[in-house]
Motif scaffolding. Structure first.
Motif, PDB file in Angstrom:
ATOM      1  N   ASP A  83      59.324 -38.599  38.082  1.00 13.66           N
ATOM      2  CA  ASP A  83      59.925 -37.491  38.814  1.00 13.66           C
ATOM      3  C   ASP A  83      59.373 -36.168  38.276  1.00 13.66           C
ATOM      4  N   GLU A  84      58.420 -35.602  39.023  1.00 11.65           N
ATOM      5  CA  GLU A  84      57.750 -34.398  38.511  1.00 11.65           C
ATOM      6  C   GLU A  84      58.667 -33.188  38.479  1.00 11.65           C
ATOM      7  N   SER A  85      59.765 -33.268  39.213  1.00 13.07           N
ATOM      8  CA  SER A  85      60.669 -32.111  39.228  1.00 13.07           C
ATOM      9  C   SER A  85      61.621 -32.128  38.023  1.00 13.07           C
ATOM     10  N   LEU A  86      61.609 -33.215  37.243  1.00 12.68           N
ATOM     11  CA  LEU A  86      62.526 -33.298  36.096  1.00 12.68           C
ATOM     12  C   LEU A  86      61.988 -32.455  34.937  1.00 12.68           C
ATOM     13  N   ALA A  87      62.749 -31.390  34.619  1.00 10.53           N
ATOM     14  CA  ALA A  87      62.300 -30.477  33.547  1.00 10.53           C
ATOM     15  C   ALA A  87      62.659 -31.070  32.188  1.00 10.53           C
ATOM     16  N   GLU A  88      61.856 -30.705  31.183  1.00  7.46           N
ATOM     17  CA  GLU A  88      62.168 -31.097  29.801  1.00  7.46           C
ATOM     18  C   GLU A  88      63.472 -30.434  29.381  1.00  7.46           C
ATOM     19  N   LEU A  89      64.272 -31.146  28.650  1.00  2.00           N
ATOM     20  CA  LEU A  89      65.497 -30.551  28.111  1.00  2.00           C
ATOM     21  C   LEU A  89      65.128 -29.558  26.996  1.00  2.00           C
ATOM     22  N   ASP A  90      65.760 -28.384  27.027  1.00  4.19           N
ATOM     23  CA  ASP A  90      65.566 -27.408  25.958  1.00  4.19           C
ATOM     24  C   ASP A  90      65.978 -28.055  24.632  1.00  4.19           C
ATOM     25  N   PRO A  91      65.102 -28.047  23.617  1.00  2.38           N
ATOM     26  CA  PRO A  91      65.457 -28.679  22.337  1.00  2.38           C
ATOM     27  C   PRO A  91      66.770 -28.157  21.747  1.00  2.38           C
ATOM     28  N   PHE A  92      67.062 -26.874  21.941  1.00  5.11           N
ATOM     29  CA  PHE A  92      68.313 -26.355  21.390  1.00  5.11           C
ATOM     30  C   PHE A  92      69.527 -26.965  22.110  1.00  5.11           C
ATOM     31  N   GLU A  93      69.325 -27.307  23.359  1.00  9.29           N
ATOM     32  CA  GLU A  93      70.421 -27.957  24.098  1.00  9.29           C
ATOM     33  C   GLU A  93      70.662 -29.352  23.533  1.00  9.29           C
ATOM     34  N   PHE A  94      69.595 -29.997  23.091  1.00 10.53           N
ATOM     35  CA  PHE A  94      69.769 -31.301  22.448  1.00 10.53           C
ATOM     36  C   PHE A  94      70.585 -31.140  21.161  1.00 10.53           C
ATOM     37  N   VAL A  95      70.248 -30.113  20.371  1.00 10.58           N
ATOM     38  CA  VAL A  95      70.985 -29.871  19.125  1.00 10.58           C
ATOM     39  C   VAL A  95      72.449 -29.560  19.438  1.00 10.58           C
ATOM     40  N   ARG A  96      72.678 -28.781  20.481  1.00  9.79           N
ATOM     41  CA  ARG A  96      74.064 -28.496  20.869  1.00  9.79           C
ATOM     42  C   ARG A  96      74.821 -29.791  21.163  1.00  9.79           C
ATOM     43  N   ILE A 133      72.273 -40.920  26.897  1.00 14.09           N
ATOM     44  CA  ILE A 133      70.935 -40.322  26.943  1.00 14.09           C
ATOM     45  C   ILE A 133      71.073 -38.922  27.514  1.00 14.09           C
ATOM     46  N   VAL A 134      70.367 -37.977  26.941  1.00 10.72           N
ATOM     47  CA  VAL A 134      70.330 -36.643  27.541  1.00 10.72           C
ATOM     48  C   VAL A 134      68.899 -36.311  27.935  1.00 10.72           C
ATOM     49  N   GLY A 135      68.796 -35.389  28.886  1.00 10.29           N
ATOM     50  CA  GLY A 135      67.469 -35.017  29.375  1.00 10.29           C
ATOM     51  C   GLY A 135      67.083 -35.786  30.624  1.00 10.29           C
ATOM     52  N   MET A 136      68.090 -36.328  31.314  1.00  9.15           N
ATOM     53  CA  MET A 136      67.802 -37.097  32.544  1.00  9.15           C
ATOM     54  C   MET A 136      68.014 -36.252  33.801  1.00  9.15           C
ATOM     55  N   GLY A 137      68.171 -34.937  33.615  1.00  5.26           N
ATOM     56  CA  GLY A 137      68.385 -34.063  34.767  1.00  5.26           C
ATOM     57  C   GLY A 137      69.849 -33.712  34.950  1.00  5.26           C
ATOM     58  N   GLU A 138      70.682 -34.159  34.009  1.00  6.46           N
ATOM     59  CA  GLU A 138      72.118 -33.823  34.083  1.00  6.46           C
ATOM     60  C   GLU A 138      72.313 -32.353  33.718  1.00  6.46           C
ATOM     61  N   SER A 139      73.434 -31.802  34.123  1.00  7.41           N
ATOM     62  CA  SER A 139      73.748 -30.411  33.786  1.00  7.41           C
ATOM     63  C   SER A 139      74.468 -30.362  32.434  1.00  7.41           C
ATOM     64  N   ARG A 140      74.617 -29.144  31.896  1.00  5.06           N
ATOM     65  CA  ARG A 140      75.400 -29.004  30.659  1.00  5.06           C
ATOM     66  C   ARG A 140      76.824 -29.515  30.886  1.00  5.06           C
ATOM     67  N   GLU A 141      77.354 -29.202  32.031  1.00 11.05           N
ATOM     68  CA  GLU A 141      78.702 -29.667  32.378  1.00 11.05           C
ATOM     69  C   GLU A 141      78.767 -31.200  32.296  1.00 11.05           C
ATOM     70  N   GLN A 142      77.701 -31.844  32.729  1.00 11.95           N
ATOM     71  CA  GLN A 142      77.691 -33.315  32.698  1.00 11.95           C
ATOM     72  C   GLN A 142      77.471 -33.853  31.286  1.00 11.95           C
ATOM     73  N   ARG A 143      76.704 -33.132  30.486  1.00 22.55           N
ATOM     74  CA  ARG A 143      76.600 -33.542  29.075  1.00 22.55           C
ATOM     75  C   ARG A 143      77.983 -33.443  28.425  1.00 22.55           C
ATOM     76  N   ALA A 144      78.707 -32.375  28.786  1.00 27.63           N
ATOM     77  CA  ALA A 144      80.077 -32.238  28.275  1.00 27.63           C
ATOM     78  C   ALA A 144      80.930 -33.408  28.769  1.00 27.63           C
ATOM     79  N   GLY A 145      80.694 -33.827  30.006  1.00 25.75           N
ATOM     80  CA  GLY A 145      81.463 -34.946  30.580  1.00 25.75           C
ATOM     81  C   GLY A 145      81.204 -36.260  29.847  1.00 25.75           C
ATOM     82  N   LEU A 146      79.948 -36.500  29.469  1.00 26.76           N
ATOM     83  CA  LEU A 146      79.624 -37.711  28.696  1.00 26.76           C
ATOM     84  C   LEU A 146      80.376 -37.694  27.365  1.00 26.76           C
TER      85      LEU A 146
END
Ligand code: SAM
Ligand code: DTB
Ligand code: SF4
Length: 358
Positions: A241-254, A198-211
């Protein structure tokens, strides 16, 4: 028949390499991913699966995204395991609507041994309809995996969900290693693996790369890689969690594009979250190498696009559902007509074949 992929299948990606792919200029990343996609698949074909929750809610686990965890108050009504006949009725309808794979999900930490014969009966019945079978039931022992395989289960879905170094932010009731162990049992039993996150859970790009790095460096690439965008369900910790920002859609495509580059012969599934995506965003995901979706108006407990909307999108984009064919070489199984030559590369036993391995 598309050409067999030119890139070797690798299992030794470094975090730096994966991160460098994420950091490419967007057009360059999409160009590379689309090229690898067409080297391995017909980019006009999308595999279509239907999902059914055969046992809903009341789960003892604490996955912070999940509406089915008993401890969160999400309004999901717990339901016991469905009858085989009720499941088969839904499978027949899915087949009639054009699905080639039927995935049964259960909100279990792991099935009890006494559940296995009941699920095995469902699997055998769905298989007999000529559908590919998939199940996601939580952690499995080696014995349980063998029993499901014997019943005719083609795929087992068990996600890593997120990067090893973000995992403890999301789940505390089972370890990352437990997930790797279950995937090992599934491979050892000879089933195909469906594994993503799952992406968009507050992980960083580095962590998406890690997954994605962890998925690509498994002993065999998952045959299917579901990429879910977090569906925020009120009552779950992540939705609240109100501090959780929406993931940029382009980041999802990446993320889709990098999954395609790392696992060139796997089906990359544009999974949960499609209902909230525009048609244009989904089209970008298909361009980036996604070639599988869940079809039908419900996922497990949350919504999915209406079938009419999906059919219209396929029509507008010139996409068509991938067909499956029975072959003599796949006793008890089905193979996608367009990936017969490449599909077995992703399975454990054949990963060492020269055309498959690095
Ligand atoms: N209980 C089993 C397990 O956890 O493996 C099977 C069912 S579980 C619901 C299957 C997967 O659905 C999870 O691993 C997660 O990736 C995905 N999922 C669940 N809730 C989600 C949500 N709110 N948004 C996106 N994906 C979700
Ligand atoms: C996967 O990775 N995504 C699907 C499937 N595997 C089982 C499930 C998505 C569930 C989304 C939340 C819900 O509908 O409950
Ligand atoms: Fe239970 Fe699966 Fe939901 Fe986790 S993801 S709470 S294990 S149903």
């Amino acid at each position: 028949m598309p050409a067999v992929g030119q890139l070797p299948v690798r299992h030794d990606w470094s975090r730096t390499e994966v991160r460098a792919l994420f950091d490419l200029p967007f057009p360059e990343l999409l160009h590379r991913a689309a090229s690898v996609h067409r080297d391995n698949f017909d980019p006009a074909e999308v595999q279509v699966s239907t999902l059914l929750s055969v046992k809903t809610g009341g789960c003892p686990e604490d996955c912070a995204y999940c509406p089915q965890a008993q401890r969160y108050h999400t309004g999901v009504e717990a339901q016991k395991l469905m009858s085989t006949e009720a499941v088969l009725e839904r499978a027949r309808a899915a087949k009639a609507a054009g699905a080639s794979r039927f995935c049964m999900g259960a909100a279990w930490r792991s099935p009890k041994d006494r559940d296995i014969p009941k699920v095995a009966e469902m699997i055998a019945g769905v298989k007999a309809l000529g559908l590919e079978t998939c199940a996601t039931l939580g952690m499995l022992s080696g014995e349980q995996a063998k029993s499901l395989k014997d019943a005719g289960l083609d795929y087992y879905n068990h996600n890593l969900d997120t990067a090893p170094d973000f995992y403890n932010e999301i789940i505390h009731t089972r370890e990352f290693q437990d997930r790797l162990d279950t995937l090992g049992h599934v491979r050892d039993a000879g089933m195909k693996t469906c594994c993503g996150g799952i992406v968009g859970m507050g992980e960083s790009r580095e962590q998406r790369a890690g997954l994605l790095q962890t998925l690509a460096n498994l002993p065999a690439h998952p045959d299917s890689v579901p990429i879910n965008r977090l569906v925020k369900v009120a009552g779950t910790p992540l939705a609240d969690d109100e501090s959780l920002a929406e993931l940029d859609p382009f980041e999802f495509v990446r993320t889709i594009a990098v999954a395609r580059l790392l696992m060139p012969r796997s089906m990359v599934r544009l999974s949960a979250g499609r209902e909230q995506m525009s048609d244009e965003l989904q089209a970008l995901c298909f361009l980036a190498g996604a070639n599988s979706i869940f079809y039908g108006e419900k996922l497990l407990t949350t919504g999915n696009p209406d079938t009419d909307r999906d059919l219209a999108l396929f029509e507008r984009l010139g996409l068509r559902p991938m067909q499956v064919v029975e072959t003599a070489d796949t006793p008890g199984g089905t193979v996608h007509a367009d990936i017969i030559e490449t599909d077995t590369c992703a399975t454990g036993t054949d990963a060492a074949r020269p055309t498959c391995a690095a």
